[in-house]
Design an enzyme around this catalytic site. Structure first.
Site, PDB file in Angstrom:
ATOM      1  N   PRO A   1       0.732  -1.264   0.127  1.00  0.00           N
ATOM      2  CG  PRO A   1      -0.073  -1.070   2.051  1.00  0.00           C
ATOM      3  CD  PRO A   1       0.861  -1.855   1.181  1.00  0.00           C
ATOM      4  CG  MET A   2       3.249   3.155  -2.203  1.00  0.00           C
ATOM      5  SD  MET A   2       3.855   3.495  -3.949  1.00  0.00           S
ATOM      6  CE  MET A   2       3.087   2.324  -4.822  1.00  0.00           C
ATOM      7  CB  VAL A   3      -0.024   7.503   1.598  1.00  0.00           C
ATOM      8  CG1 VAL A   3      -0.982   8.707   1.784  1.00  0.00           C
ATOM      9  CG2 VAL A   3       0.163   6.758   2.973  1.00  0.00           C
TER      10      VAL A   3
ATOM     11  CD  GLN B   1      -1.994  -1.138   5.225  1.00  0.00           C
ATOM     12  OE1 GLN B   1      -1.994   0.193   4.608  1.00  0.00           O
ATOM     13  NE2 GLN B   1      -1.012  -1.707   5.650  1.00  0.00           N
TER      14      GLN B   1
ATOM     15  CB  CYS C   1       1.310   3.997   9.155  1.00  0.00           C
ATOM     16  SG  CYS C   1       1.275   5.692   8.892  1.00  0.00           S
TER      17      CYS C   1
ATOM     18  CE  LYS D   1       3.876  -3.097   4.369  1.00  0.00           C
ATOM     19  NZ  LYS D   1       4.355  -1.955   5.258  1.00  0.00           N
TER      20      LYS D   1
ATOM     21  CG  HIS E   1       9.023  -1.975   6.524  1.00  0.00           C
ATOM     22  ND1 HIS E   1       8.472  -1.238   5.618  1.00  0.00           N
ATOM     23  CD2 HIS E   1      10.479  -1.554   6.908  1.00  0.00           C
ATOM     24  CE1 HIS E   1       9.405  -0.517   5.196  1.00  0.00           C
ATOM     25  NE2 HIS E   1      10.522  -0.594   6.047  1.00  0.00           N
TER      26      HIS E   1
ATOM     27  CG  ASP F   1      15.772  -1.216   1.047  1.00  0.00           C
ATOM     28  OD1 ASP F   1      15.167  -0.371   1.040  1.00  0.00           O
ATOM     29  OD2 ASP F   1      16.513  -1.491   2.154  1.00  0.00           O
TER      30      ASP F   1
ATOM     31  CB  VAL G   1       6.028  -0.324  -1.114  1.00  0.00           C
ATOM     32  CG1 VAL G   1       5.316   1.181  -1.275  1.00  0.00           C
ATOM     33  CG2 VAL G   1       5.698  -1.337  -0.530  1.00  0.00           C
TER      34      VAL G   1
END
Lengths: 178, 349
Positions: free
Chosen positions: B43-45, B97, B126, B167, B195, B231, B253
């Protein structure tokens, strides 16, 4: 759950105490920096549940103040369910080519509320697709109809950017058709 | 003013899961069926909207996430629902998400999205301070009781009918991460994404894959798949991260934002990807202009477009003008034209 004011104050006070103890016991990081004492405030606060059935919680905002995030009653949630599943038919669904099955001109004649941004975005989306598909004649026609409707509700020039884009597509479509 | 709710109605059931859309099945079988670990677009904002998700799927991404959606807003506000979530038939496998800090909001949120997605992921990673203060995002890894109660509540209600993921980020003390993961497994989580950074590690610091391996090695008896995140910027990274950590899949991501085709083996973003993105972005009803511009900037920068052109791109003000700029400088094919979405190098005019 409904609380009377007196009991709410007591609950809140108790929660404030547990919030401050949660904060002081939270994992903190010493590698950051902050405005107050050279260290960024990295503390982790735990929200305190005030009413587990409605989801009402007490949290600490980034400015350090406590805030009650109000719960949602069963009745209000049912109303949202009804709106979401019955009125809206779930989330917005856009298949490739979905616009081919809708008539933008008919939409214009229907009761579109141009003051609602998503409504404007939807209809402007038609213009952009026509422009992308190089259907310049149809694009110019639709932009020409939309611009006066947009102008009617353009108070304090708030939607000037949107009007400018329609104007740009209208002008360019005419040029490309020549 | 309140309005009457009207007649009783049936809430749609969660989407049926099968081999083509069950994310857990995909994670567990990708190595056997495709000879590689599962690939996941995280997920990316703002950026993981429908057009971008579809482009990722076109280039060998198995599972795609929506941006984080705040449960509190989603269950209370129809405008938030309209702005935050759109989908279609091809939008699968899809994980929605959620940012959430209490069981009640989570159960309501799941009830509303389950008919339209293939799983729900709780955001416990987050690091944004405003969210942490609300008890959302990676605040949850320091609040294991709440997190596990949320997982339990959802799995008790839905069981195998709904996939639930968490996550997380690693803790400063890795044994805390191991303990949390064990508790999540016991609570019924379907898989865990880890992560390889703590909540205060900057993204410029390399992800700690040894830490992920440390956790994976201690969860073997739980038989819950683990996904590594951080990464992953190429298909080679996908293999390398899997070999180091022993995970079942890798979530990419930032790398996908610059090159959505990277997991197909493209070292740089192919031009066809740009054409496909334009097609989806407009055919799905458009994207907010700043999002469209940023996506295209990231892709073109990855393709090493001339600096002067990149600079010019950022001065353009609207979608139609941007389209004209593309047509003036490049050959941008439309869907249906011969050679659409297959060109690799930039076709300068």
């Amino acid at each position: 759950m409904h609380l009377r004011i007196g009991s709410f104050v007591r609950v809140t006070r108790n929660c404030m105490m547990s919030l401050s103890s949660a904060e002081s016991s939270a994992t903190d990081d010493n590698t950051g920096y902050s405005k107050l004492n050279g260290k960024k405030n990295q503390s982790v606060t735990k929200p305190v549940s005030l009413d587990s059935t409605t989801g009402e919680v007490l949290v600490r905002t980034s400015t350090g103040k406590t805030r009650v995030r109000r719960g949602q009653s069963d009745e209000e949630y049912k109303r949202q369910l009804h709106d979401y599943f019955q009125v809206q038919n779930g989330p917005k669904v856009t298949e490739v080519g979905w616009m081919d099955h809708e008539n933008a001109n008919a939409m214009l004649n229907a009761d579109i509320d141009f003051s609602i941004k998503p409504e404007r975005q939807k209809i402007a989306g038609f213009c952009r697709v026509l422009y992308y598909r190089r259907q310049y004649s149809e694009c110019a026609e639709l932009c020409g109809k939309l611009i006066p409707r947009y102008e009617e509700i353009n108070k304090n020039n708030k939607i000037r950017k949107e009007i400018n884009e329609l104007g740009y597509m209208l002008e360019r479509s005419r040029q490309l058709l020549q | 003013m309140t309005q009457p709710i009207g007649e009783e109605f049936q809430i749609p059931k969660p989407k049926v899961l099968g081999p083509r859309n069950d994310p857990l099945d995909i994670i567990q079988t990708r190595l056997r069926t495709h000879g590689r670990p599962a690939s996941i677009a995280g997920p990316m904002v703002r950026y993981s909207k429908l057009p971008f998700r579809q482009v990722c799927r076109h280039y060998d991404v198995d599972i795609v996430y929506t941006p984080m959606i705040l449960a509190r807003e989603f269950v209370r506000n129809s405008h938030a629902r309209m702005a935050d979530f759109s989908t279609n038939k091809g939008d699968a496998p899809l994980i929605v998400q959620v940012g959430v800090n209490n069981v009640s909001d989570l159960l309501k949120f799941v009830e509303m999205v389950a008919p339209y997605c293939d799983g729900v992921g709780i955001n416990c990673g987050c690091p944004i301070r405003e969210q942490i203060r609300e008890g959302i995002g990676c605040a949850l890894i320091y609040n294991p009781d709440l997190l596990c109660s949320m997982v339990s509540a959802v799995k008790q209600k839905y069981g195998e009918k709904l996939r639930l993921e968490t996550k997380i980020r690693i803790h400063e003390n890795l044994d805390e991460t191991v303990t949390l993961c064990k508790r999540l497994c016991d609570a019924g989580v379907d898989w865990i994404t880890i992560h390889g950074r703590t909540r205060t590690t900057r993204s410029s610091v390399p992800a700690n894959f040894e830490a992920i391996k440390y956790v994976v090695d201690r969860l073997g008896d739980k038989h819950v798949p683990i996904i590594a995140n951080g990464d992953c910027f190429s298909r080679q990274d996908l293999q390398r991260i899997t070999e180091i950590t022993g995970v079942d899949g890798v979530m990419a991501v930032r790398g996908l934002l610059n090159n959505p085709a990277m997991l197909s083996g493209y070292d740089t973003c192919p031009w066809g990807c740009v054409e496909l993105f334009w097609h989806y972005a407009l055919e799905y009803g458009g994207l907010p202009y700043q999002l469209l511009q940023h996506h295209l900037f990231c892709m073109l920068e990855n393709m090493q477009l001339k600096k002067s052109l990149l600079k010019k791109l950022m001065t353009i003000q609207c979608t139609a003008e941007l389209l004209d700029w593309f047509d003036e400088n490049f050959i941008l094919k439309r869907h249906g034209e011969p050679g659409f979405a297959v060109q690799k190098d930039i076709p300068y005019k």
